[in-house]
Design an enzyme around this catalytic site. Structure first.
Site, PDB file in Angstrom:
ATOM      1  N   TYR A  92       0.575  -1.119  -0.091  1.00 10.63           N
ATOM      2  CA  TYR A  92      -0.094  -0.113  -0.165  1.00 10.63           C
ATOM      3  C   TYR A  92       1.040   1.273   0.010  1.00 10.63           C
ATOM      4  O   TYR A  92       1.695   1.432   0.786  1.00 10.63           O
ATOM      5  CB  TYR A  92      -0.875   0.108   1.222  1.00 10.63           C
ATOM      6  CG  TYR A  92      -1.901   0.902   1.205  1.00 10.63           C
ATOM      7  CD1 TYR A  92      -3.194   0.557   0.468  1.00 10.63           C
ATOM      8  CD2 TYR A  92      -2.072   2.141   1.864  1.00 10.63           C
ATOM      9  CE1 TYR A  92      -4.382   1.553   0.644  1.00 10.63           C
ATOM     10  CE2 TYR A  92      -3.247   3.115   1.934  1.00 10.63           C
ATOM     11  CZ  TYR A  92      -4.439   2.472   1.229  1.00 10.63           C
ATOM     12  OH  TYR A  92      -5.272   3.394   1.054  1.00 10.63           O
ATOM     13  N   SER A 189       1.527  -7.939   2.163  1.00  9.62           N
ATOM     14  CA  SER A 189       0.487  -6.796   2.708  1.00  9.62           C
ATOM     15  C   SER A 189      -0.596  -6.593   1.494  1.00  9.62           C
ATOM     16  O   SER A 189      -1.176  -7.453   0.984  1.00  9.62           O
ATOM     17  CB  SER A 189       1.156  -5.201   2.991  1.00  9.62           C
ATOM     18  OG  SER A 189       0.270  -4.510   3.612  1.00  9.62           O
ATOM     19  N   GLN A 190      -0.722  -5.226   0.929  1.00 12.70           N
ATOM     20  CA  GLN A 190      -1.470  -5.173  -0.187  1.00 12.70           C
ATOM     21  C   GLN A 190      -1.017  -6.042  -1.295  1.00 12.70           C
ATOM     22  O   GLN A 190      -2.167  -6.534  -2.123  1.00 12.70           O
ATOM     23  CB  GLN A 190      -1.543  -3.665  -0.755  1.00 12.70           C
ATOM     24  CG  GLN A 190      -2.461  -3.354  -2.033  1.00 12.70           C
ATOM     25  CD  GLN A 190      -2.174  -1.998  -2.556  1.00 12.70           C
ATOM     26  OE1 GLN A 190      -3.264  -1.124  -2.430  1.00 12.70           O
ATOM     27  NE2 GLN A 190      -0.919  -1.669  -3.029  1.00 12.70           N
ATOM     28  N   ASP A 275       1.206  -8.326  14.442  1.00  6.98           N
ATOM     29  CA  ASP A 275       0.758  -7.578  13.304  1.00  6.98           C
ATOM     30  C   ASP A 275      -0.525  -6.749  13.386  1.00  6.98           C
ATOM     31  O   ASP A 275      -1.581  -7.397  13.555  1.00  6.98           O
ATOM     32  CB  ASP A 275       0.697  -8.377  11.797  1.00  6.98           C
ATOM     33  CG  ASP A 275       0.531  -7.339  10.820  1.00  6.98           C
ATOM     34  OD1 ASP A 275       0.156  -6.241  10.687  1.00  6.98           O
ATOM     35  OD2 ASP A 275       0.747  -7.949   9.563  1.00  6.98           O
ATOM     36  N   HIS A 304       4.093  -5.819  11.241  1.00  9.05           N
ATOM     37  CA  HIS A 304       3.632  -6.094   9.922  1.00  9.05           C
ATOM     38  C   HIS A 304       4.665  -6.317   8.765  1.00  9.05           C
ATOM     39  O   HIS A 304       4.516  -6.587   7.708  1.00  9.05           O
ATOM     40  CB  HIS A 304       2.964  -4.874   9.414  1.00  9.05           C
ATOM     41  CG  HIS A 304       2.123  -4.976   8.002  1.00  9.05           C
ATOM     42  ND1 HIS A 304       1.214  -6.224   7.835  1.00  9.05           N
ATOM     43  CD2 HIS A 304       2.152  -4.197   6.896  1.00  9.05           C
ATOM     44  CE1 HIS A 304       0.793  -5.992   6.477  1.00  9.05           C
ATOM     45  NE2 HIS A 304       1.227  -4.896   6.099  1.00  9.05           N
TER      46      HIS A 304
END
Length: 326
Positions: A92, A189-190, A275, A304
């Protein structure tokens, strides 16, 4: 960040109910068919860098709505025959960055196709981007991408992103240096959420590397984390109190739980138990719904960032084993 989610023993068995719209498959079938009406027109322009062992190309192709999407394509120089290719999707806020950010896979003998996420790349993370999102949203939104078009699935931002990701696989599969039977999707993540969706949407995908995935189990995420980007949804709903049902209906078309339930290829997941951005239960929820052969690496003491370089090494070993390479 301390441990805040379910204990690991419960996470391993956590299989939440899925909120899946009846027309989920029809929605995505129509979306991808519409996108493929545009000529892919993939372009690979040699990028001048004095690298001794890697060839670099500045890539563009046609994504959702006929929009041009940028990226990088890197090959180990002098490789013989079509190569397995890792599709790399970005986290992201980040852009495609620089070619030297993506040397892992060529150094391991793979091609890598880096797809930029439209509209990202202006965040202060050192990785600039070159791809905009020309499509405007019909509804007001909170700052960020999470609520752009959230009141209508056909207008939602991630409909465009996931479609771009599928088209990127089309572009990679058509390149003569790529073995179209050995295409892997991956990201963190994204990027992990995009990879998870693409593995379910594109039949050419051979395996998935899904690190600490975002865009998964939306409702639980917004209920247990106070961190962005999920908090973008909370801020929007705290103002537009009348739209919660409509917003979550839209999100159900993009929820990683529903894509994971359609995942049939081998997958290597990772999760970090501290996370607070992509909570462990949201990751395990998707992992436990994944239908294909699967493994998950658990990082008990990490937030994260997950496994970082340790996870990268796990991925290289995983794909070498999967493809029977020495």
């Amino acid at each position: 960040m301390p441990l805040f989610d379910l204990p690991l023993e419960e996470l391993r068995g956590y299989l939440p109910d899925r909120d899946e719209p009846a027309d989920f498959d029809a929605f995505w079938s129509a979306t991808l068919a519409e996108a493929r009406e545009f000529d892919l027109a993939a372009e690979y322009v040699p990028y001048d860098l004095p690298y001794a062992n890697v060839d670099v190309f500045d890539v563009s192709f046609t994504g959702w709505g006929g929009h041009r999407i940028n990226g990088w394509f890197l090959l180990p120089r002098g490789a013989q025959g079509p190569l397995p290719c890792v599709m790399h999707y970005i986290g992201y806020g980040g852009g495609r960055g620089f070619p030297h950010d993506h040397l892992l896979w060529p150094s391991a003998g793979y091609a890598v196709f880096v797809m930029e996420t439209r509209g990202h790349g202006g965040a202060n993370n050192g990785r600039p981007g070159a791809t905009g999102d020309p499509h405007g949203s019909a509804n007001p939104q909170a700052p960020g991408m999470m609520t752009r078009g959230i009141l209508d699935p056909s207008d939602y931002y991630y409909r465009r992103v996931f479609t771009d990701a599928v088209r990127a696989v089309d572009a990679a599969a058509a390149h003569p240096a790529v073995d179209a039977s050995r295409i892997v999707v991956g990201g963190a993540s994204q990027g992990g959420g995009i990879a998870q969706a693409t593995a379910a949407l594109h039949p050419a995908v051979r395996a998935a590397l899904v690190d600490v995935p975002f865009l998964t189990h939306f409702r639980r995420a917004v209920e247990i984390t106070a961190s962005d980007p999920y908090q973008e949804l909370v801020r929007f709903l705290s103002t537009r109190r009348d739209t919660a049902e409509q917003a979550f209906r839209t999100l159900s078309y993009f929820d990683g739980l529903n894509f994971a339930a359609r995942g049939r290829v081998p997958a290597l997941y990772s999760v970090a138990l501290m996370d607070d951005i992509c909570p462990p239960s949201t990751v395990f929820g998707a992992y436990n719904h994944w239908q294909g052969p699967k493994e998950i690496t658990v990082w008990p003491w990490n937030n994260h960032e997950g496994g970082g370089g340790y996870q990268s090494e796990e991925q290289v070993r995983y794909l070498h084993k999967l493809f029977g390479e020495s």
